[in-house]
Each structure stands twice: as C-alpha cells, then as structure tokens.
Design a protein around this motif. Structure first.
Motif, PDB file in Angstrom:
ATOM      1  N   TYR A  12       0.850  -1.188   0.000  1.00 27.08           N
ATOM      2  CA  TYR A  12       0.000   0.000   0.000  1.00 27.08           C
ATOM      3  C   TYR A  12       0.887   1.239   0.000  1.00 27.08           C
ATOM      4  O   TYR A  12       1.568   1.524   0.989  1.00 27.08           O
ATOM      5  CB  TYR A  12      -0.937   0.024   1.206  1.00 27.08           C
ATOM      6  CG  TYR A  12      -1.770   1.288   1.305  1.00 27.08           C
ATOM      7  CD1 TYR A  12      -2.835   1.510   0.413  1.00 27.08           C
ATOM      8  CD2 TYR A  12      -1.507   2.256   2.267  1.00 27.08           C
ATOM      9  CE1 TYR A  12      -3.591   2.669   0.493  1.00 27.08           C
ATOM     10  CE2 TYR A  12      -2.265   3.418   2.349  1.00 27.08           C
ATOM     11  CZ  TYR A  12      -3.304   3.620   1.450  1.00 27.08           C
ATOM     12  OH  TYR A  12      -4.058   4.775   1.516  1.00 27.08           O
ATOM     13  N   ASN A  13       0.899   1.940  -1.118  1.00 22.67           N
ATOM     14  CA  ASN A  13       1.623   3.215  -1.266  1.00 22.67           C
ATOM     15  C   ASN A  13       3.081   3.148  -0.815  1.00 22.67           C
ATOM     16  O   ASN A  13       3.607   4.099  -0.242  1.00 22.67           O
ATOM     17  CB  ASN A  13       0.894   4.330  -0.494  1.00 22.67           C
ATOM     18  CG  ASN A  13      -0.350   4.817  -1.205  1.00 22.67           C
ATOM     19  OD1 ASN A  13      -0.529   4.596  -2.407  1.00 22.67           O
ATOM     20  ND2 ASN A  13      -1.237   5.471  -0.472  1.00 22.67           N
ATOM     21  N   SER A  42      -3.407   1.364  -3.378  1.00 23.58           N
ATOM     22  CA  SER A  42      -2.406   2.408  -3.614  1.00 23.58           C
ATOM     23  C   SER A  42      -2.904   3.408  -4.644  1.00 23.58           C
ATOM     24  O   SER A  42      -3.692   3.073  -5.535  1.00 23.58           O
ATOM     25  CB  SER A  42      -1.098   1.786  -4.115  1.00 23.58           C
ATOM     26  OG  SER A  42      -0.481   1.024  -3.103  1.00 23.58           O
ATOM     27  N   ASN A  43      -2.398   4.641  -4.529  1.00 27.99           N
ATOM     28  CA  ASN A  43      -2.828   5.676  -5.475  1.00 27.99           C
ATOM     29  C   ASN A  43      -2.176   5.473  -6.846  1.00 27.99           C
ATOM     30  O   ASN A  43      -1.299   4.625  -7.019  1.00 27.99           O
ATOM     31  CB  ASN A  43      -2.543   7.074  -4.922  1.00 27.99           C
ATOM     32  CG  ASN A  43      -1.057   7.331  -4.692  1.00 27.99           C
ATOM     33  OD1 ASN A  43      -0.202   6.927  -5.471  1.00 27.99           O
ATOM     34  ND2 ASN A  43      -0.748   8.026  -3.601  1.00 27.99           N
ATOM     35  N   ALA A  44      -2.612   6.256  -7.820  1.00 29.92           N
ATOM     36  CA  ALA A  44      -2.183   6.075  -9.210  1.00 29.92           C
ATOM     37  C   ALA A  44      -0.678   6.218  -9.371  1.00 29.92           C
ATOM     38  O   ALA A  44      -0.054   5.496 -10.166  1.00 29.92           O
ATOM     39  CB  ALA A  44      -2.915   7.074 -10.108  1.00 29.92           C
ATOM     40  N   SER A  45      -0.075   7.130  -8.625  1.00 32.57           N
ATOM     41  CA  SER A  45       1.372   7.327  -8.730  1.00 32.57           C
ATOM     42  C   SER A  45       2.126   6.053  -8.380  1.00 32.57           C
ATOM     43  O   SER A  45       3.029   5.626  -9.112  1.00 32.57           O
ATOM     44  CB  SER A  45       1.804   8.474  -7.815  1.00 32.57           C
ATOM     45  OG  SER A  45       3.216   8.592  -7.799  1.00 32.57           O
ATOM     46  N   HIS A  46       1.749   5.427  -7.275  1.00 29.51           N
ATOM     47  CA  HIS A  46       2.456   4.222  -6.840  1.00 29.51           C
ATOM     48  C   HIS A  46       2.168   3.031  -7.752  1.00 29.51           C
ATOM     49  O   HIS A  46       3.071   2.231  -8.041  1.00 29.51           O
ATOM     50  CB  HIS A  46       2.086   3.895  -5.395  1.00 29.51           C
ATOM     51  CG  HIS A  46       2.750   4.774  -4.394  1.00 29.51           C
ATOM     52  ND1 HIS A  46       4.035   4.574  -3.953  1.00 29.51           N
ATOM     53  CD2 HIS A  46       2.323   5.892  -3.771  1.00 29.51           C
ATOM     54  CE1 HIS A  46       4.363   5.525  -3.092  1.00 29.51           C
ATOM     55  NE2 HIS A  46       3.345   6.334  -2.960  1.00 29.51           N
ATOM     56  N   ASP A  70      -9.077   2.028  -2.717  1.00 27.14           N
ATOM     57  CA  ASP A  70      -8.760   2.314  -1.325  1.00 27.14           C
ATOM     58  C   ASP A  70     -10.057   2.547  -0.543  1.00 27.14           C
ATOM     59  O   ASP A  70     -10.689   3.598  -0.658  1.00 27.14           O
ATOM     60  CB  ASP A  70      -7.860   3.554  -1.252  1.00 27.14           C
ATOM     61  CG  ASP A  70      -7.322   3.792   0.156  1.00 27.14           C
ATOM     62  OD1 ASP A  70      -7.724   3.057   1.066  1.00 27.14           O
ATOM     63  OD2 ASP A  70      -6.505   4.717   0.323  1.00 27.14           O
TER      64      ASP A  70
END
Length: 285
Positions: A12-13, A42-46, A70
């Motif tokens: 997660y992130n 996890s967010n889009a960046s990760h 999430d």
C-alpha cells in the motif's frame, strides 16, 4: 500446481519498498514459482511506478499484480484476493515493506510440515537505515559485520538470528494458541489449510488482530504452529504507524470468538463469502 510456491505480497503506497522486496525475491536461493502482489488501494502514482518497474526487467518467476480501490485498511480482503489469484500449493505471505535475505524462501520450504504453519520473524530497521536501503537495496545481503555495526548504532533491533540458526529438526510444533509473536508479514502454510479455515476473516477491518484470529482458527482446526524465529527473519522497513482506531473493536471480536465454545474455525466472511469487492488485475506475466 503441485510443489509450486506462491509468494503473496501485501502492499500500500510503498512502491519504493516493494521494488526492493521484489529484487530480493529474484535473488533467492530457492526461487518461488510465482509472486502475487496484492495492492490494498495504492494511489495512481504508486501503481504506475510499480507497473513500470515490473516491465523494466525479466523476472525468474511469474508475476501477477492485483489492485482494489482504497476503502480503508482491508488487509484480510487483500490477502484473500492474493490467494484466490495464486496457483501454488504452498503459500508464503510477505508484506511489501519486509525485505527478505537470500535464504528466506528456502528456510520456509525446509521447515514446512504437513499439518503445520510457520510463523516467521522480523528485524526492525530505523528511519536512517531504511532510507539507505531504499536507495541501495543490495545492502540487505551485506555481511554480518555490517549488520553488527548497525546494531551497535541502534539502527536495527537485533542481528544474532542472522547467524545463530536453529535447524528444522529442532523446531517444535505447538498445538497451543499464543498471542505473542504472530506476524502475518512473514507467514507460510499449505494452500489446502488456508482454504480449510476459509482464509482471513474480512470482518476485521482496520489495523489489528486479523492475523491473531487467523492463527487461532488454524489451531482450532487442528494445525500446529512452528515458530520460524532465528532463520526466517526479514528486514522490516521503518514507517509511520497506521491508525489503530479499530484495534479495540477487532480485539473484542476476537475475544468473543475465542470464549465462545461453539465458534467455528472457518472465517465468517472469508474466501467463500467475501465482500462483493473484487480486485482488478493490473499486470500479469
């Protein structure tokens, strides 16, 4: 898939930490058959960083990367989804911020027994050495002298288990449940036994005690616990603590289950029932 080993990684992130974990798995003495990364939102960046990293090189094992939105700390759901998307008959659970040394998989394999599960251990790292290892993941394979030095400066909490190994034939398999030392970030068992207890209970939401519930149900189902201390240690990277606002509710749920003589060893909301939520496969090779 007979005699195949599946590694289930919860993340997660922490794409930087996850990359270090994957590199370490690619250098194992015993290479697993597959690695299933199960992402708890996890967010889009990760997710983009992780997918780019997975495409950046060839891997000695099959990889599947799954993700779900999430909706809070749902480790039970994520781990169940990881297993459902795996194929090996032996499962090793690892967190995406726990970096294994080169013999991690082989130690789990050598210690496994029918009717037992293995509860692993970890070496805690402080923030400074964590940041150094993120920059240079190869440091985890350094000599014992290097890690003795880190212990001297109190950057890790122990080093002796890396050298004073307890052989498998001396491992005691206990049928008795104990709260202490349960680590779902380093844990292994046979696939059939995971399904026997219906996996992790997804009724446990938020941080705390879903792993103790899992172990209690395994032992209620007749399995014995092997502590893999002094052989299976992983390097647990430093991070801020997750919110523990659900800990008391989860502890109460487990306490009620343990004191109820009619409680089943099967998860109330596990693999077979589960949530309506299902993970999306982002990458598979």
């Amino acid at each position: 898939m007979a005699n195949e080993i599946s590694i289930i990684i919860l993340t997660y992130n922490r794409s930087d930490a996850l990359n270090a974990v994957l590199n370490a798995l690619a250098q194992q003495e015993t290479i697993p058959s597959e690695v299933v990364i199960t992402d708890d939102g996890s967010n889009a960046s990760h997710t983009q960083i992780t997918q780019s990293f997975l495409h950046s090189q060839e891997w000695p094992f099959r990889i599947k990367y799954i993700w779900h939105p999430d909706i809070g700390f749902t480790a039970s759901t994520a781990r169940n989804q990881g297993v459902l998307n795996s194929g090996g008959n032996y499962l090793i659970f690892l967190d995406g911020d726990c970096i294994p040394r080169h013999d991690f998989v082989s130690q789990h394999v050598h210690q496994r027994r029918q009717g037992c599960f293995i509860n692993g251990s970890r070496i805690l790292l402080d923030q400074d050495i964590t940041e150094e290892i993120i920059r240079r993941p190869e440091l985890v394979q350094n000599s014992i002298l290097f890690w003795m030095k880190q212990r001297f400066f109190r950057r890790i909490n122990k080093w002796i288990p890396m050298v004073a190994r307890i052989p498998p034939f001396l491992r005691h398999a206990s049928p008795h449940f104990k709260w202490s030392g349960i680590r779902s970030c380093n844990f292994s068992l046979w696939r059939d036994d995971f399904f026997k207890v219906n996996g992790f209970d997804e009724a446990f939401v938020g941080w705390g005690h879903e792993d103790a519930d899992f172990v209690w149900r395994l032992q209620r189902a007749g399995l014995k616990r092997i502590n893999g201390y002094w052989s299976t240690e992983v390097f647990h990277l430093w991070h801020f603590e997750a919110s523990r606002d659900r800990e008391s509710a989860n502890a109460r749920r487990l306490g009620e289950r343990m004191t109820n003589p009619t409680s089943s060893y099967k998860a109330e909301q596990g693999l077979l029932e589960g949530s309506s939520h299902r993970s999306e496969i982002l990458f598979s090779v």
